[in-house]
Design a protein around this motif. Structure first.
Motif, PDB file in Angstrom:
ATOM      1  N   ARG A 154       0.973  -1.172   0.314  1.00  0.00           N
ATOM      2  CA  ARG A 154      -0.231  -0.010  -0.065  1.00  0.00           C
ATOM      3  C   ARG A 154       1.221   1.281   0.229  1.00  0.00           C
ATOM      4  N   ASP A 155       1.811   1.530   0.410  1.00  0.00           N
ATOM      5  CA  ASP A 155       2.708   2.939   0.564  1.00  0.00           C
ATOM      6  C   ASP A 155       4.539   1.968   1.249  1.00  0.00           C
ATOM      7  N   PRO A 156       4.708   1.492   0.313  1.00  0.00           N
ATOM      8  CA  PRO A 156       6.291   0.693  -0.062  1.00  0.00           C
ATOM      9  C   PRO A 156       7.060   2.141   1.200  1.00  0.00           C
ATOM     10  N   GLN A 157       7.265   2.824   1.054  1.00  0.00           N
ATOM     11  CA  GLN A 157       7.751   4.466   1.692  1.00  0.00           C
ATOM     12  C   GLN A 157       7.664   4.410   2.939  1.00  0.00           C
ATOM     13  N   GLY A 158       6.311   4.136   3.422  1.00  0.00           N
ATOM     14  CA  GLY A 158       5.474   4.579   4.617  1.00  0.00           C
ATOM     15  C   GLY A 158       5.449   3.804   5.583  1.00  0.00           C
ATOM     16  N   PHE A 159       5.841   2.559   4.922  1.00  0.00           N
ATOM     17  CA  PHE A 159       5.994   1.392   5.533  1.00  0.00           C
ATOM     18  C   PHE A 159       7.848   0.944   5.833  1.00  0.00           C
ATOM     19  N   LEU A 160       8.656   1.784   4.825  1.00  0.00           N
ATOM     20  CA  LEU A 160      10.072   1.174   5.340  1.00  0.00           C
ATOM     21  C   LEU A 160       9.820   2.319   6.409  1.00  0.00           C
ATOM     22  N   GLY A 161       9.352   3.596   6.794  1.00  0.00           N
ATOM     23  CA  GLY A 161       9.894   5.034   7.579  1.00  0.00           C
ATOM     24  C   GLY A 161       9.294   4.268   8.996  1.00  0.00           C
ATOM     25  N   ARG A 162       8.762   3.635   8.816  1.00  0.00           N
ATOM     26  CA  ARG A 162       7.704   3.355  10.148  1.00  0.00           C
ATOM     27  C   ARG A 162       8.791   1.983  10.898  1.00  0.00           C
ATOM     28  N   ILE A 163       9.296   0.843   9.755  1.00  0.00           N
ATOM     29  CA  ILE A 163      10.355   0.221  10.664  1.00  0.00           C
ATOM     30  C   ILE A 163      11.951   0.722  10.915  1.00  0.00           C
ATOM     31  N   ASP A 164      12.024   1.724  10.429  1.00  0.00           N
ATOM     32  CA  ASP A 164      13.228   2.144  10.638  1.00  0.00           C
ATOM     33  C   ASP A 164      12.776   3.796  11.754  1.00  0.00           C
ATOM     34  N   ALA A 165      11.914   4.153  12.429  1.00  0.00           N
ATOM     35  CA  ALA A 165      11.274   4.521  13.358  1.00  0.00           C
ATOM     36  C   ALA A 165      11.867   3.464  14.657  1.00  0.00           C
ATOM     37  N   PHE A 166      10.483   1.992  14.487  1.00  0.00           N
ATOM     38  CA  PHE A 166      10.868   0.719  15.212  1.00  0.00           C
ATOM     39  C   PHE A 166      12.317   0.668  15.163  1.00  0.00           C
ATOM     40  N   LEU A 167      13.285   0.333  14.568  1.00  0.00           N
ATOM     41  CA  LEU A 167      14.948   0.087  14.453  1.00  0.00           C
ATOM     42  C   LEU A 167      15.066   0.940  15.553  1.00  0.00           C
ATOM     43  N   SER A 168      15.018   1.676  15.572  1.00  0.00           N
ATOM     44  CA  SER A 168      15.886   3.512  16.303  1.00  0.00           C
ATOM     45  C   SER A 168      14.940   3.492  17.779  1.00  0.00           C
ATOM     46  N   ALA A 169      14.138   3.101  18.032  1.00  0.00           N
ATOM     47  CA  ALA A 169      13.536   3.435  19.550  1.00  0.00           C
ATOM     48  C   ALA A 169      13.972   1.971  20.411  1.00  0.00           C
ATOM     49  N   ALA A 170      13.756   0.833  19.021  1.00  0.00           N
ATOM     50  CA  ALA A 170      14.363  -0.923  19.804  1.00  0.00           C
ATOM     51  C   ALA A 170      16.516  -0.342  20.014  1.00  0.00           C
ATOM     52  N   ASP A 171      16.848   0.678  19.631  1.00  0.00           N
ATOM     53  CA  ASP A 171      18.303   0.418  19.723  1.00  0.00           C
ATOM     54  C   ASP A 171      18.357   1.524  20.953  1.00  0.00           C
ATOM     55  N   ARG A 172      17.789   2.319  21.031  1.00  0.00           N
ATOM     56  CA  ARG A 172      17.645   3.283  22.107  1.00  0.00           C
ATOM     57  C   ARG A 172      17.459   2.518  23.560  1.00  0.00           C
ATOM     58  N   HIS A 173      17.046   1.258  23.360  1.00  0.00           N
ATOM     59  CA  HIS A 173      17.350   0.798  24.455  1.00  0.00           C
ATOM     60  C   HIS A 173      17.768  -0.249  25.039  1.00  0.00           C
ATOM     61  N   LYS A 174      18.586  -0.525  23.465  1.00  0.00           N
ATOM     62  CA  LYS A 174      19.921  -1.517  23.332  1.00  0.00           C
ATOM     63  C   LYS A 174      19.301  -2.750  22.865  1.00  0.00           C
ATOM     64  N   ILE A 175      18.587  -2.879  21.777  1.00  0.00           N
ATOM     65  CA  ILE A 175      18.015  -4.059  21.572  1.00  0.00           C
ATOM     66  C   ILE A 175      17.911  -3.791  19.938  1.00  0.00           C
ATOM     67  N   GLY A 176      19.125  -5.600  19.246  1.00  0.00           N
ATOM     68  CA  GLY A 176      18.743  -5.548  18.233  1.00  0.00           C
ATOM     69  C   GLY A 176      17.050  -6.308  17.480  1.00  0.00           C
ATOM     70  N   VAL A 177      16.821  -6.580  16.280  1.00  0.00           N
ATOM     71  CA  VAL A 177      15.619  -6.654  15.960  1.00  0.00           C
ATOM     72  C   VAL A 177      16.136  -8.016  14.641  1.00  0.00           C
ATOM     73  N   VAL A 178      15.650  -9.182  15.250  1.00  0.00           N
ATOM     74  CA  VAL A 178      14.947 -10.279  13.953  1.00  0.00           C
ATOM     75  C   VAL A 178      14.342  -9.957  13.476  1.00  0.00           C
ATOM     76  N   PHE A 179      13.860 -10.076  11.438  1.00  0.00           N
ATOM     77  CA  PHE A 179      12.623 -10.073  10.784  1.00  0.00           C
ATOM     78  C   PHE A 179      12.179 -10.644  10.395  1.00  0.00           C
ATOM     79  N   VAL A 180      10.735 -11.129  10.677  1.00  0.00           N
ATOM     80  CA  VAL A 180      10.424 -11.897   9.916  1.00  0.00           C
ATOM     81  C   VAL A 180      10.020 -11.508   9.195  1.00  0.00           C
ATOM     82  N   LEU A 181       9.257 -12.738   7.811  1.00  0.00           N
ATOM     83  CA  LEU A 181       8.758 -11.894   6.686  1.00  0.00           C
ATOM     84  C   LEU A 181       7.699 -12.381   6.224  1.00  0.00           C
TER      85      LEU A 181
END
Length: 399
Positions: free
Chosen positions: A120-147
């Motif tokens: 529906r919105d590739p750029q918007g979705f990728l931006g939300r993923i980036d925002a999630f990663l930034s939040a996780a990184d602030r908490h010293k947490i990495g991510v395993v993404f399931v596609l």
């Protein structure tokens, strides 16, 4: 719906700090990065038809000595769509709950994506993923993404999601892709843009620990949606899984690829199902699920060591089934096996209820929670259990 062509070029890696274990010093972390670079991460293209060389996988393991965390979705999301669609993406709750995960000493989370928000919105979705990663990184947490994911409702629909069905485990979780795509091999290629678009955008992002390509691809969902599933689901999913690995490798991520064996005898290579054999042979790092007591967990871990690669247990912990943090978490740490329990904060997924709630919905909170660790206000379901988790991870006590 036909997929739009993907026009997003892979971006340069962000200047994000890598999420190391709670006990790793900066010197150890820096040395691990050098090891990984020396092993070739982010440089030459990986083989088009096979996993990383075992020494590169082991170098990744040296850089990630022990990953511990949970399968994470915010308590305000019933499924992957409600988590990631623009109207319901709840970054405030995500940030708060990831902070609670940090407080338990978790340094990694496994998180499910979905192709529909990307369509529906590739750029918007990728931006939300980036925002999630930034939040996780602030908490010293990495991510395993399931596609991709073969569990629960085979007919995902974009837009507002239905309310949770009272007393029912995962009453709104949806498959990715939906059955109309999965059952038509001609349509499998519609997912290529999603897989390559997401991995390509984040292929050198150090906030991502790994890519889990397909969750339980041959799960027939017999206790819930089994009558709606195709009889040849395993064959259809294996065909899609092979394409997903090829697409992911073409994106050339610096992070490892994996797909987890989740059912069947893993002790004897001759007894592996075709889909388990393919996943274990093609994964850069080995992953598996085990919701059984400690002896069965030990059996699988010992069996999977034959591959000579780092191992991640990407799903475990179902209390009534005998899969509990104590003693399994300490055992996994002793074996340097990554540990991701199912569930974190009790919420709209309702995974405090057991799988059999599809046969007998529960009228009230069960006396023993099936999954999850915290209530929606952050208080523990079981304080002794939380103390145990923090003791194993080495988290400092609050206050």
């Amino acid at each position: 719906m036909m997929r739009r062509p993907m026009a997003v070029r892979p971006a340069a890696p962000p200047a994000a700090r890598h999420s190391w274990t709670a006990t790793s010093s900066p010197v150890v972390a820096a040395a691990a990065v050098l090891i990984l670079i020396a092993a070739g991460a982010g440089s030459p293209a990986r083989a088009a038809d096979g996993p990383w060389p075992a020494d590169r996988a082991r170098a990744w393991g040296e850089a990630h000595p022990w990953l511990a965390g949970c399968n994470f979705s915010p308590s305000t999301a019933i499924n992957e769509l409600e988590m990631w669609q623009a109207d319901t993406f709840d970054l405030a709750t995500i940030d708060r709950e990831l902070g609670w995960a940090e407080g338990l000493g978790f340094n990694s989370v496994r998180v499910f994506l979905h192709n529909i928000p990307y369509d529906r919105d590739p750029q918007g979705f990728l931006g939300r993923i980036d925002a999630f990663l930034s939040a996780a990184d602030r908490h010293k947490i990495g991510v395993v993404f399931v596609l991709l994911d073969a569990c629960w409702d085979p007919f995902p629909v974009a837009g507002k999601q239905h309310a949770p069905v009272p007393g029912l485990h995962n009453s709104g979780w949806v498959q990715c892709p939906g059955l109309p795509i999965l059952r038509d091999p001609v349509r499998h290629d519609e997912l290529k843009g999603y897989v390559t678009g997401v991995i390509g955008r984040f292929r050198d992002d150090r906030r991502i620990h790994a890519w889990d390509l397909f969750n339980e691809p041959d799960n027939p969902n017999r206790s819930s949606y089994g009558r709606q599933e195709p009889p040849n689901k395993a064959e259809l999913s294996l065909a899609l899984l092979k394409k997903a690995f090829a697409w992911a490798r073409a994106a050339n991520p610096s992070q490892p690829l994996t797909a987890g064996a989740w059912v069947g005898d893993l002790t004897d290579p001759a007894k592996l199902s075709p889909i388990n054999a393919f996943m274990l042979d093609q994964s850069d790092v080995i992953s598996f699920h085990n919701y059984k007591p400690l002896p069965e967990m030990k059996r699988d871990v010992e069996a999977l060591k034959r591959y000579g690669r780092p191992i991640l247990c990407t799903e475990y912990m179902a209390r009534p089934a005998g899969s509990r943090f104590d003693p399994i978490l300490a055992y996994l740490k002793s074996q340097k096996v990554g540990a991701y329990n199912w569930g974190f904060v009790a919420g709209k997924t309702q995974t405090i209820y057991p799988w059999d709630s599809w046969q007998k919905p529960y009228p009230a909170e069960p006396p023993v929670w099936f999954h999850d660790i915290l209530r929606s206000d952050g208080t523990p379901y079981d304080r002794k259990e939380v103390e145990y988790i923090r003791g194993v991870t080495g988290a400092r006590k609050a206050g």
